[in-house]
Design a protein around this motif. Structure first.
Motif, PDB file in Angstrom:
ATOM      1  N   TYR A  68     -40.991 -19.742  75.231  1.00 16.44           N
ATOM      2  CA  TYR A  68     -40.467 -19.585  76.590  1.00 16.44           C
ATOM      3  C   TYR A  68     -39.583 -20.764  76.960  1.00 16.44           C
ATOM      4  O   TYR A  68     -39.797 -21.884  76.500  1.00 16.44           O
ATOM      5  CB  TYR A  68     -41.600 -19.406  77.610  1.00 16.44           C
ATOM      6  N   MET A  69     -38.575 -20.503  77.809  1.00 18.05           N
ATOM      7  CA  MET A  69     -37.615 -21.549  78.139  1.00 18.05           C
ATOM      8  C   MET A  69     -36.679 -21.077  79.252  1.00 18.05           C
ATOM      9  O   MET A  69     -36.589 -19.881  79.541  1.00 18.05           O
ATOM     10  CB  MET A  69     -36.770 -21.904  76.915  1.00 18.05           C
ATOM     11  N   GLN A  70     -35.976 -22.017  79.844  1.00 18.94           N
ATOM     12  CA  GLN A  70     -34.862 -21.695  80.734  1.00 18.94           C
ATOM     13  C   GLN A  70     -33.655 -21.338  79.874  1.00 18.94           C
ATOM     14  O   GLN A  70     -33.531 -21.797  78.741  1.00 18.94           O
ATOM     15  CB  GLN A  70     -34.556 -22.918  81.607  1.00 18.94           C
ATOM     16  N   ASN A  71     -32.735 -20.549  80.424  1.00 17.65           N
ATOM     17  CA  ASN A  71     -31.562 -20.161  79.629  1.00 17.65           C
ATOM     18  C   ASN A  71     -30.692 -21.344  79.239  1.00 17.65           C
ATOM     19  O   ASN A  71     -29.940 -21.278  78.265  1.00 17.65           O
ATOM     20  CB  ASN A  71     -30.729 -19.100  80.350  1.00 17.65           C
ATOM     21  N   GLU A 117     -23.576 -17.049  83.191  1.00 17.29           N
ATOM     22  CA  GLU A 117     -22.576 -16.058  82.787  1.00 17.29           C
ATOM     23  C   GLU A 117     -22.691 -15.682  81.308  1.00 17.29           C
ATOM     24  O   GLU A 117     -22.453 -14.536  80.930  1.00 17.29           O
ATOM     25  CB  GLU A 117     -21.169 -16.599  83.054  1.00 17.29           C
ATOM     26  N   VAL A 118     -23.020 -16.676  80.478  1.00 17.62           N
ATOM     27  CA  VAL A 118     -22.998 -16.438  79.026  1.00 17.62           C
ATOM     28  C   VAL A 118     -24.377 -16.183  78.438  1.00 17.62           C
ATOM     29  O   VAL A 118     -24.513 -16.010  77.226  1.00 17.62           O
ATOM     30  CB  VAL A 118     -22.330 -17.619  78.284  1.00 17.62           C
ATOM     31  N   THR A 119     -25.404 -16.129  79.283  1.00 19.25           N
ATOM     32  CA  THR A 119     -26.772 -15.972  78.782  1.00 19.25           C
ATOM     33  C   THR A 119     -26.926 -14.758  77.873  1.00 19.25           C
ATOM     34  O   THR A 119     -27.412 -14.866  76.738  1.00 19.25           O
ATOM     35  CB  THR A 119     -27.761 -15.875  79.960  1.00 19.25           C
ATOM     36  N   MET A 120     -26.521 -13.605  78.340  1.00 21.69           N
ATOM     37  CA  MET A 120     -26.705 -12.376  77.558  1.00 21.69           C
ATOM     38  C   MET A 120     -25.771 -12.348  76.346  1.00 21.69           C
ATOM     39  O   MET A 120     -26.141 -11.848  75.274  1.00 21.69           O
ATOM     40  CB  MET A 120     -26.483 -11.151  78.445  1.00 21.69           C
TER      41      MET A 120
END
Length: 373
Positions: A68-71, A117-120
């Protein structure tokens, strides 16, 4: 959805990660259920560390771990995902749970906007199958997603649940505290008094917010400070870059224990270069306090000994304001690299504000000030 139901649907028995405010419900649930338990739950130093740790767990057990983590941590996992987990290499299946800060259309702080914006896209580029969980996502939708993920995992590929703001609920309350009494904001006030008009580079999170508000309360200009609002763990390297370029000017770095742990190799680089004009202050509360207070391992290690082993000619620990003031003045008098670890309590003001200047304005003002030195 309720966090306990989410965990039940995933069905894993080993979690490792770096805490995130968006995943506070999950973090509190894991701390309440397991605490820090090597068999079930480990808070690691950075996201790449977590990913490799999870790989080792899979190699030893054959079971699927959860990271688990932040993006913002996606950048730290790209290498191990691509060159360790990938099905063209060792084909190690991992379930990622990622807090989606800076989701397009959702207000957030500037350091999260582009990452959001670029996470996905980054997950797609890493060939990680995804499912987004929001406030309206039903339990049976997550069950169906997990069923579909099972086939992906069996093929040696990785999957990710991307968690929107407020999506996980009903976590138990967990109290995070330590034995220290010094308050971080007051520690920063003492550092500001000692530093005068010297430039300061401050670390990610509440420390930079408290530095900003200290300047406001004192009627000071913000030009003296670079607030590292993102890029956790890199403030000391930024400060090193400034210090070696301004050798006649004393530079301060206000750091945190979680940040130091995240990229501890920077201390070795600092010690090897020994900038005589840099004072590295590490405020250690043994916690990821900005995102909720979950523990780091820094409460159980000797940062002073680590600094000395890395080549810092001066490293001390202060656990009271009298000692802190003494060590700040001593560091100013030296013409040598110094590290001061400051023991700190967990917690901050409820009404703590955020910088009212943009990151770009902060950079421009700081650079303009450096030109005058």
């Amino acid at each position: 959805m309720k966090v306990q139901k989410f965990v039940e649907i995933i069905g894993a028995d080993f979690y490792t990660g770096v805490p995130d405010s968006q995943l506070k419900a999950l973090c509190n649930y894991l701390m309440n259920r397991y605490g820090i338990d090597p068999k079930h739950h480990i808070i690691a130093a950075n996201e790449g560390n977590c990913t490799a740790l999870a790989a080792g767990y899979h190699l030893a057990t054959g079971r699927v771990p959860v990271v688990y983590m932040q993006n913002s941590g996606e950048g730290n996992v790209i290498n191990p995902v691509a060159s360790l987990l990938n099905d063209k290499v060792y084909a190690i299946p991992v379930i990622f749970i990622i807090g989606w800060r800076g989701e397009p259309g959702i207000h957030d702080e500037p350091q999260h906007l582009y990452q959001g914006e670029v996470t996905m896209k980054l997950l797609e580029d890493m060939d990680i199958a995804t499912f987004i969980i929001g406030k309206e996502t039903a339990d049976d939708e997550v069950v169906q997603a997990m069923d579909a993920f099972q086939k992906v995992l069996e093929s040696g590929k990785d999957v990710a649940f991307v968690i929107r703001k407020g999506a996980l609920t009903d976590a138990p309350e967990v109290e995070y505290k330590n034995e220290s009494y010094m308050i971080r904001e007051e520690i920063i006030q003492h550092i500001v008094k000692a530093s005068g008009e010297d430039p300061i580079v401050s670390t990610t999170g509440k420390a930079s917010r408290e530095l900003f508000e200290t300047r406001v309360a004192n009627g000071h200009s913000h030009k003296y400070d670079l607030l590292t609002v993102g890029s956790m763990g890199h403030s000391s390297s930024i400060a090193l870059g400034v210090a070696i370029s301004k050798p006649e000017q004393r530079i301060w770095c206000i750091d945190g224990d979680g940040a130091v742990l995240m990229h501890m190799g920077s201390m070795a680089v600092m010690g090897a270069n020994k900038p005589k004009n840099l004072i590295h202050v590490v405020i250690n509360n043994g916690a990821h306090e900005t995102v909720g207070g979950m523990p780091t391992v820094a409460g159980n290690i000797d940062l002073v000994a680590i600094a000395k082993a890395c080549g810092y000619p001066n490293a001390v620990c202060a656990d009271c304001f009298e000692a802190l003031d003494k060590e700040l003045e001593a560091a100013k008098e030296r013409n040598e690299l110094s590290m001061i670890e400051v023991k700190c309590s967990i917690g901050a003001r409820e009404n703590l504000g955020r910088p009212t200047t943009t990151a770009l304005e902060n950079k421009q003002n700081f650079m303009a000030y450096l030109k005058t030195l």
